[in-house]
Design a protein around this motif. Structure first.
Motif, PDB file in Angstrom:
ATOM      1  N   ARG A   1       3.194 -13.793  -4.074  1.00 33.26           N
ATOM      2  CA  ARG A   1       1.920 -13.175  -4.286  1.00 33.26           C
ATOM      3  C   ARG A   1       1.510 -12.577  -2.889  1.00 33.26           C
ATOM      4  NH1 ARG A   1       0.949 -18.401  -6.423  1.00 33.26           N
ATOM      5  NH2 ARG A   1      -0.471 -18.531  -5.139  1.00 33.26           N
ATOM      6  N   VAL A   2       1.627 -12.864  -2.086  1.00 30.77           N
ATOM      7  CA  VAL A   2       0.650 -12.410  -1.318  1.00 30.77           C
ATOM      8  C   VAL A   2       1.587 -10.816  -0.255  1.00 30.77           C
ATOM      9  CG1 VAL A   2       0.719 -12.878   1.513  1.00 30.77           C
ATOM     10  CG2 VAL A   2      -0.166 -13.777  -0.071  1.00 30.77           C
ATOM     11  N   LEU A   3       3.032 -11.380  -0.807  1.00 35.63           N
ATOM     12  CA  LEU A   3       3.983 -10.176  -0.022  1.00 35.63           C
ATOM     13  C   LEU A   3       3.534  -8.950  -1.130  1.00 35.63           C
ATOM     14  CD1 LEU A   3       7.045 -11.687   0.509  1.00 35.63           C
ATOM     15  CD2 LEU A   3       5.556 -10.785   2.186  1.00 35.63           C
ATOM     16  N   VAL A   4       3.209  -9.289  -2.560  1.00 40.67           N
ATOM     17  CA  VAL A   4       3.082  -7.875  -2.971  1.00 40.67           C
ATOM     18  C   VAL A   4       1.805  -7.571  -3.404  1.00 40.67           C
ATOM     19  CG1 VAL A   4       3.034  -8.190  -5.882  1.00 40.67           C
ATOM     20  CG2 VAL A   4       4.032  -9.134  -5.029  1.00 40.67           C
ATOM     21  N   GLN A   5       1.196  -8.590  -2.853  1.00 45.44           N
ATOM     22  CA  GLN A   5      -0.298  -7.703  -2.208  1.00 45.44           C
ATOM     23  C   GLN A   5      -0.120  -6.922  -0.549  1.00 45.44           C
ATOM     24  OE1 GLN A   5      -2.547 -11.472  -1.413  1.00 45.44           O
ATOM     25  NE2 GLN A   5      -2.912 -11.343  -3.760  1.00 45.44           N
ATOM     26  N   LYS A   6       0.097  -7.265   0.436  1.00 46.11           N
ATOM     27  CA  LYS A   6       1.140  -6.383   1.341  1.00 46.11           C
ATOM     28  C   LYS A   6       1.081  -5.138   1.078  1.00 46.11           C
ATOM     29  CE  LYS A   6      -0.508  -9.527   4.285  1.00 46.11           C
ATOM     30  NZ  LYS A   6      -1.232  -9.281   5.784  1.00 46.11           N
ATOM     31  N   VAL A   7       2.672  -5.331   0.286  1.00 44.01           N
ATOM     32  CA  VAL A   7       3.253  -4.253   0.253  1.00 44.01           C
ATOM     33  C   VAL A   7       2.319  -2.714  -1.266  1.00 44.01           C
ATOM     34  CG1 VAL A   7       5.448  -5.362   0.394  1.00 44.01           C
ATOM     35  CG2 VAL A   7       4.985  -4.951  -1.917  1.00 44.01           C
ATOM     36  N   MET A   8       2.096  -3.088  -2.110  1.00 49.91           N
ATOM     37  CA  MET A   8       1.498  -2.403  -3.064  1.00 49.91           C
ATOM     38  C   MET A   8       0.551  -1.203  -2.197  1.00 49.91           C
ATOM     39  SD  MET A   8       3.270  -3.652  -5.471  1.00 49.91           S
ATOM     40  CE  MET A   8       2.149  -2.157  -6.688  1.00 49.91           C
ATOM     41  N   PRO A   9      -0.074  -1.174  -1.511  1.00 47.95           N
ATOM     42  CA  PRO A   9      -0.897  -0.477  -1.191  1.00 47.95           C
ATOM     43  C   PRO A   9       0.097   0.673  -0.329  1.00 47.95           C
ATOM     44  CG  PRO A   9      -2.098  -2.092  -0.237  1.00 47.95           C
ATOM     45  CD  PRO A   9      -0.959  -2.840  -0.991  1.00 47.95           C
ATOM     46  N   TYR A  10       0.964   1.002  -0.291  1.00 52.35           N
ATOM     47  CA  TYR A  10       2.213   1.315   1.028  1.00 52.35           C
ATOM     48  C   TYR A  10       3.383   1.552  -0.271  1.00 52.35           C
ATOM     49  CZ  TYR A  10       0.558  -1.257   4.820  1.00 52.35           C
ATOM     50  OH  TYR A  10      -0.515  -1.248   6.104  1.00 52.35           O
ATOM     51  N   THR A  11       3.247   1.278  -1.192  1.00 45.54           N
ATOM     52  CA  THR A  11       4.484   1.882  -2.626  1.00 45.54           C
ATOM     53  C   THR A  11       3.881   2.619  -3.312  1.00 45.54           C
ATOM     54  OG1 THR A  11       3.850   0.033  -3.824  1.00 45.54           O
ATOM     55  CG2 THR A  11       5.500  -0.220  -2.523  1.00 45.54           C
ATOM     56  N   ARG A  12       1.965   2.792  -3.454  1.00 44.88           N
ATOM     57  CA  ARG A  12       1.314   3.986  -3.427  1.00 44.88           C
ATOM     58  C   ARG A  12       0.801   5.445  -2.546  1.00 44.88           C
ATOM     59  NH1 ARG A  12      -3.279  -0.008  -6.249  1.00 44.88           N
ATOM     60  NH2 ARG A  12      -2.461  -0.835  -8.147  1.00 44.88           N
ATOM     61  N   ARG A  13       1.930   4.727  -1.614  1.00 46.88           N
ATOM     62  CA  ARG A  13       1.314   6.487  -0.936  1.00 46.88           C
ATOM     63  C   ARG A  13       2.445   6.785  -0.025  1.00 46.88           C
ATOM     64  NH1 ARG A  13      -0.320   5.257   4.611  1.00 46.88           N
ATOM     65  NH2 ARG A  13      -1.115   2.973   4.241  1.00 46.88           N
ATOM     66  N   LEU A  14       3.600   5.544   0.215  1.00 45.55           N
ATOM     67  CA  LEU A  14       4.742   6.318   0.472  1.00 45.55           C
ATOM     68  C   LEU A  14       6.453   5.863  -0.172  1.00 45.55           C
ATOM     69  CD1 LEU A  14       3.596   4.636   4.023  1.00 45.55           C
ATOM     70  CD2 LEU A  14       3.726   6.629   3.721  1.00 45.55           C
ATOM     71  N   SER A  15       6.998   6.447   0.345  1.00 47.60           N
ATOM     72  CA  SER A  15       8.701   6.082  -0.331  1.00 47.60           C
ATOM     73  C   SER A  15       9.631   6.557   0.633  1.00 47.60           C
ATOM     74  CB  SER A  15       8.637   7.059  -1.521  1.00 47.60           C
ATOM     75  OG  SER A  15       8.809   8.033  -1.189  1.00 47.60           O
ATOM     76  N   GLY A  16      10.924   5.928  -0.053  1.00 49.68           N
ATOM     77  CA  GLY A  16      12.304   6.208   0.734  1.00 49.68           C
ATOM     78  C   GLY A  16      12.422   5.016   2.550  1.00 49.68           C
ATOM     79  N   ASP A  17      12.687   6.190   3.346  1.00 47.98           N
ATOM     80  CA  ASP A  17      12.462   5.439   4.817  1.00 47.98           C
ATOM     81  C   ASP A  17      10.722   4.991   5.209  1.00 47.98           C
ATOM     82  OD1 ASP A  17      15.597   5.543   4.795  1.00 47.98           O
ATOM     83  OD2 ASP A  17      15.585   7.521   5.378  1.00 47.98           O
ATOM     84  N   GLN A  18       9.666   5.809   4.822  1.00 47.95           N
ATOM     85  CA  GLN A  18       8.756   6.083   5.101  1.00 47.95           C
ATOM     86  C   GLN A  18       8.060   4.169   4.861  1.00 47.95           C
ATOM     87  OE1 GLN A  18       7.140   8.480   2.586  1.00 47.95           O
ATOM     88  NE2 GLN A  18       6.938   9.922   3.728  1.00 47.95           N
ATOM     89  N   LEU A  19       8.584   3.425   3.961  1.00 45.74           N
ATOM     90  CA  LEU A  19       8.492   2.352   3.329  1.00 45.74           C
ATOM     91  C   LEU A  19       8.605   1.462   4.802  1.00 45.74           C
ATOM     92  CD1 LEU A  19       9.203   2.001  -0.088  1.00 45.74           C
ATOM     93  CD2 LEU A  19       6.359   1.883   1.000  1.00 45.74           C
ATOM     94  N   ALA A  20       9.877   0.787   5.210  1.00 48.46           N
ATOM     95  CA  ALA A  20      10.043   0.248   5.873  1.00 48.46           C
ATOM     96  C   ALA A  20       8.596  -0.574   7.399  1.00 48.46           C
ATOM     97  CB  ALA A  20      11.862  -0.051   6.575  1.00 48.46           C
ATOM     98  N   GLN A  21       9.196  -0.200   8.113  1.00 53.24           N
ATOM     99  CA  GLN A  21       7.867  -0.812   9.106  1.00 53.24           C
ATOM    100  C   GLN A  21       6.356  -0.033   9.235  1.00 53.24           C
ATOM    101  OE1 GLN A  21       9.254  -0.724  12.311  1.00 53.24           O
ATOM    102  NE2 GLN A  21       8.180  -1.973  12.968  1.00 53.24           N
ATOM    103  N   PRO A  22       5.352   0.033   8.783  1.00 55.73           N
ATOM    104  CA  PRO A  22       4.489  -0.716   7.854  1.00 55.73           C
ATOM    105  C   PRO A  22       4.674  -1.397   7.179  1.00 55.73           C
ATOM    106  CG  PRO A  22       4.708   1.484   6.476  1.00 55.73           C
ATOM    107  CD  PRO A  22       6.024   1.930   7.764  1.00 55.73           C
ATOM    108  N   VAL A  23       5.526  -1.624   6.197  1.00 57.22           N
ATOM    109  CA  VAL A  23       5.083  -2.905   5.201  1.00 57.22           C
ATOM    110  C   VAL A  23       5.756  -3.816   6.910  1.00 57.22           C
ATOM    111  CG1 VAL A  23       6.427  -3.742   3.690  1.00 57.22           C
ATOM    112  CG2 VAL A  23       5.366  -1.923   2.851  1.00 57.22           C
TER     113      VAL A  23
END
Length: 390
Positions: A154-176
Protein backbone atom coordinates in the motif's frame (compact mmCIF):
# COMPACT_ATOMS: atom_id res chain seq x y z
CA UNK A 1 8.16 20.23 -36.75
CA UNK A 2 6.82 23.64 -37.77
CA UNK A 3 10.32 24.86 -38.56
CA UNK A 4 10.05 22.88 -41.83
CA UNK A 5 7.30 25.16 -43.09
CA UNK A 6 8.09 27.45 -46.01
CA UNK A 7 8.93 30.87 -44.64
CA UNK A 8 6.28 32.56 -46.76
CA UNK A 9 3.48 30.51 -45.10
CA UNK A 10 4.37 31.19 -41.47
CA UNK A 11 2.64 34.58 -41.42
CA UNK A 12 -0.55 33.04 -42.78
CA UNK A 13 -0.46 30.19 -40.26
CA UNK A 14 0.25 32.61 -37.42
CA UNK A 15 -2.87 34.53 -38.45
CA UNK A 16 -4.80 31.26 -38.73
CA UNK A 17 -3.99 30.13 -35.20
CA UNK A 18 -4.84 33.56 -33.82
CA UNK A 19 -8.06 33.38 -35.80
CA UNK A 20 -9.26 30.42 -33.75
CA UNK A 21 -8.83 32.25 -30.47
CA UNK A 22 -10.53 35.37 -31.78
CA UNK A 23 -13.49 33.50 -33.27
CA UNK A 24 -14.04 31.55 -30.03
CA UNK A 25 -13.91 34.67 -27.85
CA UNK A 26 -16.15 36.57 -30.27
CA UNK A 27 -18.81 33.82 -30.04
CA UNK A 28 -18.85 33.30 -26.27
CA UNK A 29 -21.56 35.83 -25.38
CA UNK A 30 -24.41 33.88 -27.00
CA UNK A 31 -22.81 30.43 -27.14
CA UNK A 32 -25.42 27.66 -26.96
CA UNK A 33 -28.29 30.04 -27.61
CA UNK A 34 -30.20 28.13 -30.28
CA UNK A 35 -32.74 30.75 -31.27
CA UNK A 36 -31.32 32.84 -34.11
CA UNK A 37 -34.03 35.48 -33.76
CA UNK A 38 -33.04 35.99 -30.14
CA UNK A 39 -29.38 36.30 -31.12
CA UNK A 40 -30.29 38.98 -33.65
CA UNK A 41 -32.41 40.69 -31.00
CA UNK A 42 -29.59 40.98 -28.47
CA UNK A 43 -26.68 41.36 -30.90
CA UNK A 44 -28.07 42.86 -34.07
CA UNK A 45 -25.75 42.64 -37.05
CA UNK A 46 -22.66 42.78 -34.80
CA UNK A 47 -23.17 39.91 -32.32
CA UNK A 48 -19.47 39.45 -31.61
CA UNK A 49 -17.89 39.98 -28.18
CA UNK A 50 -21.15 40.31 -26.30
CA UNK A 51 -20.79 39.98 -22.52
CA UNK A 52 -21.97 36.51 -21.41
CA UNK A 53 -25.32 37.15 -19.68
CA UNK A 54 -27.97 34.75 -18.45
CA UNK A 55 -30.83 37.06 -19.44
CA UNK A 56 -30.08 36.47 -23.15
CA UNK A 57 -31.38 32.94 -22.60
CA UNK A 58 -34.77 33.91 -21.15
CA UNK A 59 -36.32 33.72 -24.64
CA UNK A 60 -35.94 30.79 -26.96
CA UNK A 61 -34.10 27.57 -26.25
CA UNK A 62 -30.54 27.74 -24.96
CA UNK A 63 -28.13 26.78 -22.23
CA UNK A 64 -26.12 29.42 -20.37
CA UNK A 65 -22.84 27.73 -19.52
CA UNK A 66 -20.45 30.62 -18.98
CA UNK A 67 -21.35 32.28 -15.69
CA UNK A 68 -18.39 34.33 -14.47
CA UNK A 69 -16.81 34.73 -17.89
CA UNK A 70 -16.13 38.19 -19.35
CA UNK A 71 -15.84 39.77 -22.77
CA UNK A 72 -12.73 38.41 -24.47
CA UNK A 73 -12.65 35.12 -22.57
CA UNK A 74 -12.66 31.88 -24.52
CA UNK A 75 -14.77 28.80 -23.97
CA UNK A 76 -13.70 25.40 -22.68
CA UNK A 77 -12.76 24.67 -26.31
CA UNK A 78 -10.10 27.36 -26.15
CA UNK A 79 -8.91 26.10 -22.78
CA UNK A 80 -8.44 22.60 -24.19
CA UNK A 81 -6.64 24.01 -27.23
CA UNK A 82 -4.24 25.75 -24.90
CA UNK A 83 -3.48 22.46 -23.13
CA UNK A 84 -2.52 20.82 -26.42
CA UNK A 85 -0.51 23.90 -27.41
CA UNK A 86 1.42 23.77 -24.14
CA UNK A 87 2.20 20.09 -24.71
CA UNK A 88 3.42 20.75 -28.24
CA UNK A 89 5.57 23.64 -27.01
CA UNK A 90 7.10 21.45 -24.32
CA UNK A 91 7.97 18.79 -26.91
CA UNK A 92 9.31 21.01 -29.70
CA UNK A 93 6.18 20.73 -31.81
CA UNK A 94 5.95 16.94 -31.59
CA UNK A 95 2.85 15.20 -30.22
CA UNK A 96 3.66 13.23 -27.07
CA UNK A 97 0.36 11.58 -26.18
CA UNK A 98 1.34 10.73 -22.62
CA UNK A 99 2.45 14.30 -21.97
CA UNK A 100 -0.78 15.59 -23.51
CA UNK A 101 -2.84 13.23 -21.34
CA UNK A 102 -1.04 14.32 -18.18
CA UNK A 103 -1.49 18.00 -18.94
CA UNK A 104 -5.16 17.52 -19.84
CA UNK A 105 -5.87 15.68 -16.60
CA UNK A 106 -3.92 18.17 -14.51
CA UNK A 107 -5.64 21.19 -16.09
CA UNK A 108 -9.26 20.01 -16.12
CA UNK A 109 -9.18 17.55 -13.21
CA UNK A 110 -9.47 18.14 -9.45
CA UNK A 111 -7.09 20.86 -8.32
CA UNK A 112 -6.53 22.03 -11.89
CA UNK A 113 -6.57 25.54 -13.28
CA UNK A 114 -9.82 25.37 -15.22
CA UNK A 115 -12.88 27.11 -13.83
CA UNK A 116 -15.88 26.79 -16.08
CA UNK A 117 -18.04 24.39 -18.04
CA UNK A 118 -16.88 20.78 -18.46
CA UNK A 119 -18.20 19.14 -21.63
CA UNK A 120 -19.21 15.49 -21.90
CA UNK A 121 -16.06 14.12 -23.57
CA UNK A 122 -13.84 15.96 -21.07
CA UNK A 123 -15.85 14.66 -18.11
CA UNK A 124 -15.78 11.08 -19.37
CA UNK A 125 -12.10 11.32 -20.32
CA UNK A 126 -11.28 12.37 -16.76
CA UNK A 127 -13.28 9.39 -15.48
CA UNK A 128 -11.45 7.13 -17.93
CA UNK A 129 -8.08 8.36 -16.68
CA UNK A 130 -9.05 7.20 -13.19
CA UNK A 131 -10.25 3.83 -14.46
CA UNK A 132 -7.16 3.28 -16.62
CA UNK A 133 -4.91 4.19 -13.71
CA UNK A 134 -6.77 1.95 -11.24
CA UNK A 135 -6.58 -1.03 -13.60
CA UNK A 136 -2.88 -0.39 -14.21
CA UNK A 137 -2.23 -0.35 -10.47
CA UNK A 138 -4.15 -3.60 -10.00
CA UNK A 139 -2.17 -5.28 -12.77
CA UNK A 140 1.09 -4.04 -11.32
CA UNK A 141 0.21 -5.07 -7.77
CA UNK A 142 -0.62 -8.60 -8.89
CA UNK A 143 2.99 -9.04 -10.04
CA UNK A 144 4.69 -7.60 -6.96
CA UNK A 145 6.95 -9.90 -4.88
CA UNK A 146 4.97 -12.06 -2.46
CA UNK A 147 7.46 -11.40 0.34
CA UNK A 148 6.27 -7.79 0.68
CA UNK A 149 3.72 -7.16 3.41
CA UNK A 150 0.30 -5.72 2.57
CA UNK A 151 1.30 -2.51 4.32
CA UNK A 152 4.46 -2.22 2.21
CA UNK A 153 2.46 -2.74 -0.96
CA UNK A 154 0.00 0.00 0.00
CA UNK A 155 2.77 2.42 0.90
CA UNK A 156 4.63 1.73 -2.33
CA UNK A 157 1.52 2.57 -4.36
CA UNK A 158 1.21 5.83 -2.43
CA UNK A 159 4.86 6.56 -3.08
CA UNK A 160 4.89 5.91 -6.81
CA UNK A 161 1.57 7.42 -7.89
CA UNK A 162 2.70 11.07 -7.89
CA UNK A 163 5.50 10.10 -10.26
CA UNK A 164 3.54 7.89 -12.67
CA UNK A 165 1.14 10.82 -13.08
CA UNK A 166 3.84 13.16 -14.39
CA UNK A 167 6.77 11.02 -15.56
CA UNK A 168 7.22 7.96 -17.75
CA UNK A 169 9.82 5.57 -19.09
CA UNK A 170 13.41 6.14 -18.01
CA UNK A 171 12.39 9.22 -16.02
CA UNK A 172 10.71 7.13 -13.33
CA UNK A 173 13.34 4.97 -11.67
CA UNK A 174 15.52 7.44 -9.79
CA UNK A 175 12.87 9.76 -8.32
CA UNK A 176 10.75 6.75 -7.31
CA UNK A 177 13.75 5.11 -5.66
CA UNK A 178 14.58 8.35 -3.83
CA UNK A 179 11.02 8.76 -2.60
CA UNK A 180 10.82 5.20 -1.29
CA UNK A 181 14.20 5.52 0.46
CA UNK A 182 12.69 8.11 2.79
CA UNK A 183 10.61 5.31 4.32
CA UNK A 184 12.30 2.05 3.36
CA UNK A 185 16.07 1.67 3.20
CA UNK A 186 15.96 -1.95 2.02
CA UNK A 187 17.11 -2.17 -1.57
CA UNK A 188 14.67 -4.96 -2.40
CA UNK A 189 11.72 -2.78 -1.32
CA UNK A 190 13.01 0.15 -3.34
CA UNK A 191 13.43 -2.01 -6.42
CA UNK A 192 9.93 -3.44 -5.93
CA UNK A 193 8.64 0.15 -5.96
CA UNK A 194 10.53 0.94 -9.16
CA UNK A 195 9.11 -2.21 -10.74
CA UNK A 196 5.63 -1.18 -9.59
CA UNK A 197 5.99 2.29 -11.13
CA UNK A 198 7.36 0.99 -14.42
CA UNK A 199 4.60 -1.64 -14.66
CA UNK A 200 1.90 0.94 -14.03
CA UNK A 201 3.51 3.14 -16.67
CA UNK A 202 3.41 0.36 -19.28
CA UNK A 203 -0.28 -0.29 -18.68
CA UNK A 204 -1.48 3.32 -19.05
CA UNK A 205 -3.23 3.26 -22.41
CA UNK A 206 -3.10 6.07 -24.96
CA UNK A 207 -6.73 5.86 -26.14
CA UNK A 208 -8.35 7.46 -23.11
CA UNK A 209 -11.22 9.33 -24.73
CA UNK A 210 -14.98 9.14 -24.47
CA UNK A 211 -17.22 7.30 -26.91
CA UNK A 212 -18.31 10.69 -28.23
CA UNK A 213 -18.54 12.41 -31.62
CA UNK A 214 -18.97 16.04 -30.67
CA UNK A 215 -16.93 19.13 -31.58
CA UNK A 216 -14.22 18.71 -28.91
CA UNK A 217 -12.80 16.06 -31.24
CA UNK A 218 -11.82 18.71 -33.81
CA UNK A 219 -11.73 22.03 -31.96
CA UNK A 220 -8.23 21.46 -30.52
CA UNK A 221 -6.64 20.55 -33.85
CA UNK A 222 -5.30 23.87 -35.27
CA UNK A 223 -2.01 23.98 -33.32
CA UNK A 224 -1.39 20.29 -34.04
CA UNK A 225 -2.02 20.79 -37.75
CA UNK A 226 0.30 23.79 -37.76
CA UNK A 227 3.01 21.66 -36.16
CA UNK A 228 2.57 18.83 -38.66
CA UNK A 229 1.62 20.93 -41.70
CA UNK A 230 2.56 19.06 -44.88
CA UNK A 231 3.82 16.07 -42.90
CA UNK A 232 2.95 12.64 -44.28
CA UNK A 233 2.04 11.50 -40.76
CA UNK A 234 -0.55 14.23 -40.23
CA UNK A 235 -3.61 11.98 -40.27
CA UNK A 236 -1.97 9.36 -38.06
CA UNK A 237 -1.00 12.02 -35.52
CA UNK A 238 -4.47 13.57 -35.74
CA UNK A 239 -6.06 10.24 -34.84
CA UNK A 240 -3.72 9.75 -31.88
CA UNK A 241 -4.55 13.20 -30.51
CA UNK A 242 -8.30 12.85 -31.04
CA UNK A 243 -8.51 9.47 -29.29
CA UNK A 244 -7.15 11.08 -26.11
CA UNK A 245 -10.55 12.76 -25.62
CA UNK A 246 -12.86 11.25 -28.27
CA UNK A 247 -12.22 7.54 -28.77
CA UNK A 248 -14.79 6.97 -31.52
CA UNK A 249 -14.19 6.10 -35.17
CA UNK A 250 -16.67 8.64 -36.58
CA UNK A 251 -15.09 11.39 -34.49
CA UNK A 252 -11.68 10.43 -35.85
CA UNK A 253 -13.00 10.46 -39.42
CA UNK A 254 -14.50 13.94 -39.05
CA UNK A 255 -11.26 15.10 -37.41
CA UNK A 256 -9.25 13.84 -40.39
CA UNK A 257 -11.63 15.77 -42.64
CA UNK A 258 -11.00 18.95 -40.65
CA UNK A 259 -7.27 18.27 -40.52
CA UNK A 260 -6.98 17.91 -44.29
CA UNK A 261 -8.97 21.10 -44.79
CA UNK A 262 -6.77 23.20 -42.52
CA UNK A 263 -3.55 21.56 -43.68
CA UNK A 264 -4.27 22.43 -47.32
CA UNK A 265 -5.23 26.00 -46.41
CA UNK A 266 -2.18 26.41 -44.20
CA UNK A 267 -0.04 25.35 -47.16
CA UNK A 268 -1.65 27.98 -49.37
CA UNK A 269 -4.01 25.92 -51.49
CA UNK A 270 -7.22 27.43 -52.81
CA UNK A 271 -10.29 27.02 -50.61
CA UNK A 272 -12.18 25.01 -53.24
CA UNK A 273 -9.29 22.55 -53.53
CA UNK A 274 -8.95 22.25 -49.75
CA UNK A 275 -12.66 21.56 -49.35
CA UNK A 276 -12.56 18.91 -52.07
CA UNK A 277 -9.63 17.17 -50.40
CA UNK A 278 -11.27 17.26 -46.99
CA UNK A 279 -14.53 15.76 -48.21
CA UNK A 280 -12.70 12.53 -49.09
CA UNK A 281 -12.24 11.77 -45.37
CA UNK A 282 -15.77 12.72 -44.27
CA UNK A 283 -18.17 10.02 -43.00
CA UNK A 284 -21.03 11.88 -44.71
CA UNK A 285 -19.83 13.40 -47.99
CA UNK A 286 -23.30 14.20 -49.29
CA UNK A 287 -24.08 16.62 -46.48
CA UNK A 288 -20.86 18.53 -47.11
CA UNK A 289 -21.52 18.68 -50.85
CA UNK A 290 -25.05 19.91 -50.13
CA UNK A 291 -23.67 22.57 -47.78
CA UNK A 292 -21.32 23.86 -50.45
CA UNK A 293 -23.96 23.92 -53.15
CA UNK A 294 -26.11 26.69 -51.67
CA UNK A 295 -26.19 29.85 -53.72
CA UNK A 296 -25.30 32.35 -50.98
CA UNK A 297 -24.21 32.67 -47.37
CA UNK A 298 -27.01 31.89 -44.92
CA UNK A 299 -25.72 30.80 -41.53
CA UNK A 300 -29.20 30.67 -40.02
CA UNK A 301 -30.50 28.61 -42.93
CA UNK A 302 -27.55 26.23 -42.64
CA UNK A 303 -28.41 25.70 -38.99
CA UNK A 304 -32.04 25.03 -39.92
CA UNK A 305 -30.95 22.49 -42.55
CA UNK A 306 -28.12 20.65 -40.86
CA UNK A 307 -28.52 21.36 -37.14
CA UNK A 308 -26.88 23.60 -34.56
CA UNK A 309 -25.76 21.18 -31.85
CA UNK A 310 -22.29 20.01 -30.91
CA UNK A 311 -22.47 16.80 -32.97
CA UNK A 312 -19.99 16.70 -35.81
CA UNK A 313 -22.46 15.46 -38.42
CA UNK A 314 -24.39 18.71 -37.82
CA UNK A 315 -21.49 21.09 -37.23
CA UNK A 316 -19.26 20.15 -40.14
CA UNK A 317 -21.83 20.89 -42.88
CA UNK A 318 -22.53 24.29 -41.25
CA UNK A 319 -18.78 24.94 -41.22
CA UNK A 320 -18.46 23.96 -44.90
CA UNK A 321 -21.40 26.16 -45.84
CA UNK A 322 -19.98 29.23 -44.12
CA UNK A 323 -16.48 28.69 -45.47
CA UNK A 324 -17.80 28.17 -49.00
CA UNK A 325 -19.79 31.39 -49.09
CA UNK A 326 -18.30 33.95 -46.70
CA UNK A 327 -16.22 36.67 -48.32
CA UNK A 328 -14.01 37.34 -45.33
CA UNK A 329 -13.17 36.53 -41.72
CA UNK A 330 -15.57 38.99 -40.10
CA UNK A 331 -18.52 37.90 -42.23
CA UNK A 332 -17.83 34.22 -41.52
CA UNK A 333 -17.61 34.69 -37.75
CA UNK A 334 -20.82 36.71 -37.67
CA UNK A 335 -22.66 34.13 -39.78
CA UNK A 336 -21.47 31.44 -37.38
CA UNK A 337 -22.72 33.38 -34.35
CA UNK A 338 -26.07 34.17 -35.96
CA UNK A 339 -26.51 30.49 -36.78
CA UNK A 340 -26.63 29.81 -33.05
CA UNK A 341 -26.05 26.68 -31.04
CA UNK A 342 -22.44 25.55 -30.64
CA UNK A 343 -20.86 28.57 -32.27
CA UNK A 344 -17.72 28.38 -30.13
CA UNK A 345 -16.99 24.82 -31.21
CA UNK A 346 -17.45 25.60 -34.90
CA UNK A 347 -15.33 28.74 -34.49
CA UNK A 348 -12.18 26.64 -34.10
CA UNK A 349 -12.37 25.50 -37.72
CA UNK A 350 -14.05 28.55 -39.27
CA UNK A 351 -11.70 31.06 -37.62
CA UNK A 352 -8.39 29.42 -38.58
CA UNK A 353 -9.60 28.59 -42.10
CA UNK A 354 -10.73 32.13 -42.90
CA UNK A 355 -7.68 33.71 -41.28
CA UNK A 356 -5.37 31.42 -43.26
CA UNK A 357 -6.99 32.76 -46.42
CA UNK A 358 -7.53 36.42 -45.54
CA UNK A 359 -4.88 37.14 -42.90
CA UNK A 360 -5.08 40.10 -40.54
CA UNK A 361 -6.52 43.53 -41.22
CA UNK A 362 -7.97 45.02 -44.36
CA UNK A 363 -11.53 44.47 -45.49
CA UNK A 364 -11.53 40.68 -45.21
CA UNK A 365 -8.92 39.78 -42.56
CA UNK A 366 -9.17 39.55 -38.77
CA UNK A 367 -10.00 43.06 -37.51
CA UNK A 368 -7.17 44.42 -35.38
CA UNK A 369 -9.67 45.52 -32.74
CA UNK A 370 -10.90 41.92 -32.46
CA UNK A 371 -7.36 40.63 -31.93
CA UNK A 372 -6.93 43.08 -29.07
CA UNK A 373 -10.10 42.00 -27.26
CA UNK A 374 -9.01 38.43 -26.53
CA UNK A 375 -8.18 37.88 -22.87
CA UNK A 376 -4.47 37.27 -22.27
CA UNK A 377 -3.87 38.06 -25.94
CA UNK A 378 -0.15 38.83 -25.62
CA UNK A 379 0.61 35.43 -24.07
CA UNK A 380 -1.54 33.56 -26.58
CA UNK A 381 0.05 35.23 -29.60
CA UNK A 382 3.53 34.77 -28.15
CA UNK A 383 2.88 31.05 -27.77
CA UNK A 384 1.65 30.85 -31.36
CA UNK A 385 4.89 32.42 -32.57
CA UNK A 386 6.92 30.09 -30.35
CA UNK A 387 5.10 27.04 -31.67
CA UNK A 388 5.76 28.00 -35.27
CA UNK A 389 9.43 28.39 -34.46
CA UNK A 390 9.64 25.14 -32.48
Amino acid sequence: MASNLPHERKAAITAALAGGWVADAASLGVHWLYNSDRIAEVGGQTPEFLPPRADYYTKGFGYFAHEGKAVGDVSHYGAATRVLTDSLLANKGILDVRDYQRRFRAFFGPGGQWRGFIDNPTRITLENFNTIEREAVEQAQSAMPARLTEKQKRVLVQKVMPYTRRLSGDQLAQPVRDAISLTYQQKEVQEAGVYLAETIDRHLVLESGADDMQLPAVSKLPPLIASYCGNQNLLEVTEAAVRVTNNKDDAVAWAKCAALLLDRLFRGERLSEALEAAITEAPDRKSLEHARADSELDGVGAGDTFGRTCYLHEAMPVIFHILSHARGYQEAVRANIHCGGDSCGRAWIIGPAMAAIHGVGGESGIPLSWLAQVTDAATIYRDIESLLSA
